[in-house]
Design a protein around this motif. Structure first.
Motif, PDB file in Angstrom:
ATOM      1  N   UNK A   1       0.842  -1.213   0.000  1.00 26.51           N
ATOM      2  CA  UNK A   1       0.000   0.000   0.000  1.00 26.51           C
ATOM      3  C   UNK A   1       0.867   1.248   0.000  1.00 26.51           C
ATOM      4  N   UNK A   2       1.837   1.274   0.939  1.00 27.48           N
ATOM      5  CA  UNK A   2       2.719   2.445   1.095  1.00 27.48           C
ATOM      6  C   UNK A   2       3.499   2.705  -0.184  1.00 27.48           C
ATOM      7  N   UNK A   3       4.002   1.649  -0.817  1.00 23.00           N
ATOM      8  CA  UNK A   3       4.793   1.796  -2.044  1.00 23.00           C
ATOM      9  C   UNK A   3       3.962   2.396  -3.169  1.00 23.00           C
ATOM     10  N   UNK A   4       2.702   1.929  -3.303  1.00 25.72           N
ATOM     11  CA  UNK A   4       1.856   2.432  -4.387  1.00 25.72           C
ATOM     12  C   UNK A   4       1.474   3.900  -4.148  1.00 25.72           C
ATOM     13  N   UNK A   5       1.149   4.228  -2.902  1.00 28.70           N
ATOM     14  CA  UNK A   5       0.782   5.625  -2.577  1.00 28.70           C
ATOM     15  C   UNK A   5       1.989   6.540  -2.797  1.00 28.70           C
ATOM     16  N   UNK A   6       3.189   6.080  -2.418  1.00 24.64           N
ATOM     17  CA  UNK A   6       4.408   6.872  -2.614  1.00 24.64           C
ATOM     18  C   UNK A   6       4.628   7.138  -4.100  1.00 24.64           C
ATOM     19  N   UNK A   7       4.389   6.125  -4.928  1.00 24.96           N
ATOM     20  CA  UNK A   7       4.558   6.292  -6.379  1.00 24.96           C
ATOM     21  C   UNK A   7       3.587   7.341  -6.920  1.00 24.96           C
ATOM     22  N   UNK A   8       2.322   7.304  -6.444  1.00 19.17           N
ATOM     23  CA  UNK A   8       1.319   8.292  -6.878  1.00 19.17           C
ATOM     24  C   UNK A   8       1.755   9.697  -6.436  1.00 19.17           C
ATOM     25  N   UNK A   9       2.226   9.802  -5.182  1.00 18.63           N
ATOM     26  CA  UNK A   9       2.674  11.101  -4.646  1.00 18.63           C
ATOM     27  C   UNK A   9       3.842  11.648  -5.460  1.00 18.63           C
ATOM     28  N   UNK A  10       4.864  10.819  -5.697  1.00 20.33           N
ATOM     29  CA  UNK A  10       6.050  11.287  -6.418  1.00 20.33           C
ATOM     30  C   UNK A  10       5.695  11.717  -7.838  1.00 20.33           C
ATOM     31  N   UNK A  11       4.758  11.009  -8.449  1.00 20.60           N
ATOM     32  CA  UNK A  11       4.305  11.383  -9.796  1.00 20.60           C
ATOM     33  C   UNK A  11       3.669  12.780  -9.779  1.00 20.60           C
ATOM     34  N   UNK A  12       2.869  13.039  -8.744  1.00 26.22           N
ATOM     35  CA  UNK A  12       2.228  14.358  -8.619  1.00 26.22           C
ATOM     36  C   UNK A  12       3.270  15.459  -8.397  1.00 26.22           C
ATOM     37  N   UNK A  13       4.247  15.179  -7.516  1.00 22.67           N
ATOM     38  CA  UNK A  13       5.296  16.174  -7.233  1.00 22.67           C
ATOM     39  C   UNK A  13       6.127  16.454  -8.489  1.00 22.67           C
ATOM     40  N   UNK A  14       6.384  15.406  -9.281  1.00 22.01           N
ATOM     41  CA  UNK A  14       7.205  15.559 -10.490  1.00 22.01           C
ATOM     42  C   UNK A  14       6.494  16.422 -11.536  1.00 22.01           C
ATOM     43  N   UNK A  15       5.149  16.406 -11.514  1.00 15.98           N
ATOM     44  CA  UNK A  15       4.384  17.173 -12.506  1.00 15.98           C
ATOM     45  C   UNK A  15       4.215  18.638 -12.108  1.00 15.98           C
ATOM     46  N   UNK A  16       4.651  18.994 -10.913  1.00 14.50           N
ATOM     47  CA  UNK A  16       4.503  20.381 -10.441  1.00 14.50           C
ATOM     48  C   UNK A  16       5.872  20.919 -10.029  1.00 14.50           C
ATOM     49  N   UNK A  17       5.950  22.210  -9.847  1.00 15.32           N
ATOM     50  CA  UNK A  17       7.192  22.823  -9.351  1.00 15.32           C
ATOM     51  C   UNK A  17       6.823  24.048  -8.531  1.00 15.32           C
TER      52      UNK A  17
END
Length: 901
Positions: free
Chosen positions: A146-162
């Motif tokens: 669960x934690x790994x999948x949520x982390x992947x979603x979070x990092x994807x969101x952070x990568x798309x913003x600045x």
């Protein structure tokens, strides 16, 4: 009303949308509420604008379906007049803060449908897609997955913003770095972007909560600490105040390189403004009474990774008072206080015996205590009345059982003494000024105890008239003489050498191995599920502070009553006789004048200067009335200079070798000089001739001291010798009789020695930088300290004999605690300092270049530079009142200095 505390532990809040919540669509009792829909990593939260209505929290794992109804569906509830709808069918929902009251969450079980109509219909598809992703994560069996999948979603969101550069305070700001991080607050973290410019530190939350950007002006930063967060070296905490318990921002980075770069940028900016404080520098301030016991404990907690933003590493303070039954609190009785030399678990012998027996029978890894002295649960146990939402967050929407609440101080102390698994210490709030944590001012319904009594305010001991009085008396107890004398023992247990290893076993201070820094390497655990389970276990159980000291902590210097300290410094006959009022006031005045002189030492002015030798001056001694100044020099002469006539009245050469130091015996009749020719010369002032020679060493004599008929001589032959000297009868030409009492052996040449004020301890320093501290009465070594691999120039005991200050070729001033031998402070100069005087707080030093420098040893900085000699300042003399100084230099001159204030 919404806060991150409504989330589960380790949950993130991603985004929010203005929406209507429609209940019982197309029914008679259809209702519609305006509000905000929050998309979180493990739940959907709707916050109505109407405060009376409850906040609705739908756990994603309890969802049956999440969809946006299509227009062609037969029974589509949205087709009439609505667009932008999302249907969520779930088996369980939580109702929070109904009627805006903080209370345990209400659980509504059973199948229910919730329709959310977004204001911006075009976002429905993206929101549903996000919810489906998060729903899949929440349905995974294992926490690690669960934690790994949520982390992947979070990092994807952070990568798309600045970071939004429009948020900069000024268009002229220069960007130094940008990276991803999370802002840490108790129990929850908030992801976003960090930006460091030449003027500000910024954090922009991904979700814009609680505000679009957090800004810290670098100019205001006073302290910055690297932190261990979740057992990893990824945290950074920034303070804009010197003394506050809580920081201005706490950030957790995704890799230690980003953390270290941000730390470097901020530290580089502030290092020109503020001296970085170490545990040792705070220790010196505490020992000398410049900071209180409370402030010192706060600083130690900070340095040991304890933070108010991390409940698993919350600052830990000791139980101090052991008496919660008397009507009057007597701080003069030792039995009023808890034994600070033992951990809480060892205070009750019967309980300890049981625990030790269990410990001895336990297989490895062994531990004595099954719970810790500080954990998130214990912190919130004390703070539930002011931080109820934190307790609800930690305990899944519930308060603890009423009988297990923080109901009474005495009851809690008794449980810590007798309870089978209760070993908790206190938190800083017990020694501060805000008593709100003891009072149920929010009128919370915390339950009913056995016997029917409601949980209200904390029951106080009889000696406290109210909450504020309780805190006032607790503060007085913490700062009392008894605690000041014994606090170092508690520091040894919590932050010091009794925290780990054999000393911890001997002190009955052994906790579960996972609670210690380095007890587990998370990076070495490959299984994500095992890693998450272990981390959760450790964070909930509590963590032992970072170890700050590995040797016994020095005791605080306790100022004795004036009359006591005064008599002890006199000779025996004076000490036995009572101190007269006149003498007392005279001594008070002397003490005050010395303090005044040192406070104004920067106002030292050159009075006169005379060139009286042909080589560098090595020693200065002055007669009691101040009229005659004796100097020794590398030109092999001892000279007597008259201050009145401003002329040299005597010049004596004992051999053709350099003289290294001189002193005048009590009575002003004899001057003793040490020489590089291995001899010590006695010169009679009255008769103007050499009176005696002591041929006591096999190499040059570097330094001599005298006390009460004893001569102490240091030599390059690697010894310090102690001599008993019986003076000769001068008229009949009888020589001194010298009896060698002790020989203190060293490995290399001894450069310098000093005696403490009580003449009980002697310190010796070698050419290799080793300092040895000796007990004069037994001629045995108390401590050996290798300070540096450089030549030592000089060192002196402080007037209270507790500290020793040294200086050498490495350009460092080092403060040593005499009792423990611990190096407690180090200040680096630009060049070697050849000689000095100090009062424990301020140093007057003579430098290699000839300047006189005045140092604030606690602040670690030069506060004044005074132009002096044209070569190195080789020797320095100061009178008892500390308002007159004589220096001797490499330039063959003596300079007379006076305080002008």
């Amino acid at each position: 009303r919404f806060s991150l505390l409504l989330l589960n532990l380790e949950e993130y809040y991603f985004e929010q949308h203005t929406a209507n919540h429609i209940i019982n669509k197309d029914c008679k009792n259809e209702r519609e509420f305006r509000g905000s829909l929050k998309i979180c990593s493990k739940s959907i939260i709707f916050e109505p604008d109407d405060n009376i209505q409850p906040i609705i929290k739908i756990p994603l794992r309890d969802c049956i379906s999440i969809k946006a109804p299509e227009d062609n569906e037969a029974n589509n509830p949205f087709t009439r007049n609505t667009f932008g709808g999302i249907s969520v069918v779930c088996s369980q929902v939580f109702l929070i803060k109904e009627r805006n009251v903080i209370a345990p969450y209400k659980t509504v079980r059973g199948r229910t449908e919730h329709l959310f109509q977004l204001d911006v219909a075009g976002k429905v598809g993206d929101v549903v897609q996000t919810l489906h992703q998060l729903y899949r994560a929440s349905c995974l069996d294992k926490m690690g997955d669960q934690a790994a999948m949520i982390t992947a979603i979070l990092q994807s969101r952070l990568a798309r913003t600045s970071f939004d550069k429009n948020r900069f305070q000024s268009i002229s700001e220069t960007l130094h770095m940008e990276c991803k991080a999370e802002m840490v607050t108790p129990l929850v973290t908030n992801p976003g972007h960090v930006c460091v410019t030449d003027a500000n530190l910024y954090f922009q939350p991904l979700n814009g909560y609680p505000k679009p950007v957090v800004q810290i002006t670098l100019q205001n930063v006073r302290r910055i600490y690297k932190r261990r967060h979740g057992l990893m070296p990824l945290g950074l905490e920034v303070f804009c105040t010197e003394k506050d318990l809580c920081s201005d921002i706490y950030l957790k980075f995704y890799n230690y390189q980003d953390r270290d770069e941000v730390y470097f940028l901020i530290a580089t900016y502030i290092e020109n403004h503020i001296a970085e404080h170490t545990a040792e520098s705070y220790m010196l301030q505490w020992q000398r009474g410049h900071i209180s016991n409370y402030q010192y404990l706060l600083h130690l907690n900070n340095l040991a990774d304890r933070s108010c933003n991390d409940l698993s590493q919350y600052p830990v303070f000791p139980w101090i008072i052991a008496d919660y039954s008397s009507s009057v609190l007597d701080l003069t009785k030792p039995e009023t206080f808890r034994d600070l030399s033992k951990p809480v678990g060892a205070l009750n012998k019967e309980r300890l015996d049981r625990l030790v027996t269990r410990y001895q029978e336990m297989p490895e890894p062994k531990f004595m205590y099954g719970s810790h002295y500080s954990s998130p649960g214990y912190v919130l146990f004390y703070l539930v009345r002011v931080a109820p939402e934190y307790m609800l967050c930690l305990q899944n929407g519930k308060f603890d059982h009423a009988d297990r609440m923080f109901n009474s101080i005495a009851e809690t102390w008794k449980n810590c003494l007798d309870g089978a698994t209760d070993f908790k210490e206190l938190i800083p709030e017990f020694y501060e000024n805000d008593s709100s944590f003891l009072v149920n001012s929010l009128k919370l319904d915390l339950g009913k105890r056995q016997g029917g009594k409601m949980v209200e305010d904390v029951e106080l001991p009889p000696w406290a008239s109210g909450p504020d009085d309780f805190l006032q008396k607790s503060q007085e107890a913490l700062e009392s003489p008894y605690v000041s004398e014994h606090l170092h023992e508690w520091i040894d247990i919590i932050f010091g050498y009794k925290q780990k290893g054999s000393e911890a076993v001997a002190a009955h201070n052994v906790f579960h191995p996972l609670t210690y820094e380095g007890g587990v390497d998370l990076n070495s655990i490959m299984d994500p599920n095992e890693k998450v389970a272990l981390l959760t276990q450790i964070l909930e159980f509590g963590q032992t502070p970072k170890q700050l000291f590995t040797t016994p902590h020095p005791q605080r210097i306790i100022p004795k009553l004036k009359s006591l300290s005064r008599t002890s410094s006199h000779s025996n006959s004076t000490a036995e006789s009572p101190v007269s009022p006149n003498e007392e006031s005279f001594e008070d005045l002397t003490e005050e004048s010395i303090t005044l002189a040192w406070n104004n030492i920067a106002k030292l002015k050159l009075d006169k200067q005379y060139k009286i030798h042909k080589e560098a001056i090595t020693g200065i001694a002055v007669t009691g009335n101040g009229s005659s100044v004796f100097t020794t020099s590398q030109d092999s002469t001892l000279k007597m200079f008259s201050k009145e006539s401003k002329t040299i009245q005597r010049s004596v050469s004992f051999s053709n070798m350099a003289l290294s130091s001189c002193l005048i015996l009590p009575g002003d009749t004899t001057v003793i000089s040490s020489s590089w020719d291995n001899h010590i010369y006695f010169y009679s002032i009255a008769f103007g001739r050499q009176q005696d020679i002591l041929m006591g060493h096999d190499d040059a004599v570097s330094k001599i001291c005298w006390h009460d008929g004893r001569l102490y001589s240091a030599s390059w032959d690697s010894t310090v010798k102690v001599w008993h000297c019986v003076p000769g009868e001068t008229l009949s030409n009888k020589k001194h009789h010298f009896e060698l009492l002790a020989e203190l052996e060293h490995d290399v040449s001894v450069n310098t020695i000093d005696l403490n004020a009580a003449n009980t301890v002697l310190a010796s320093g070698t050419k290799e930088g080793t300092i040895s501290v000796w007990d004069v009465s037994t001629a045995t070594v108390l401590h050996h300290l290798l300070l540096l691999l450089f030549l030592l120039f000089a060192f002196f005991f402080c007037t209270d004999s507790r500290h020793l200050l040294s200086t050498g070729e490495d350009c460092c001033f080092k403060v040593i605690d005499v009792q423990t031998g611990m190096l407690i402070s180090s200040v680096t100069a630009e060049e070697p300092q050849r000689c000095f005087k100090w009062d424990g707080n301020t140093i007057l030093s003579g430098s290699q270049s000839g300047e006189l420098l005045i140092w604030d040893i606690l602040g670690g900085k030069v506060i004044e530079r005074i132009k002096g000699h044209t070569g190195a300042v080789m020797s320095m003399w100061m009178n008892e009142q500390c308002n007159s100084v004589i220096t001797g230099g490499e330039d063959k001159q003596i300079m007379f200095w006076k305080l002008q204030y």
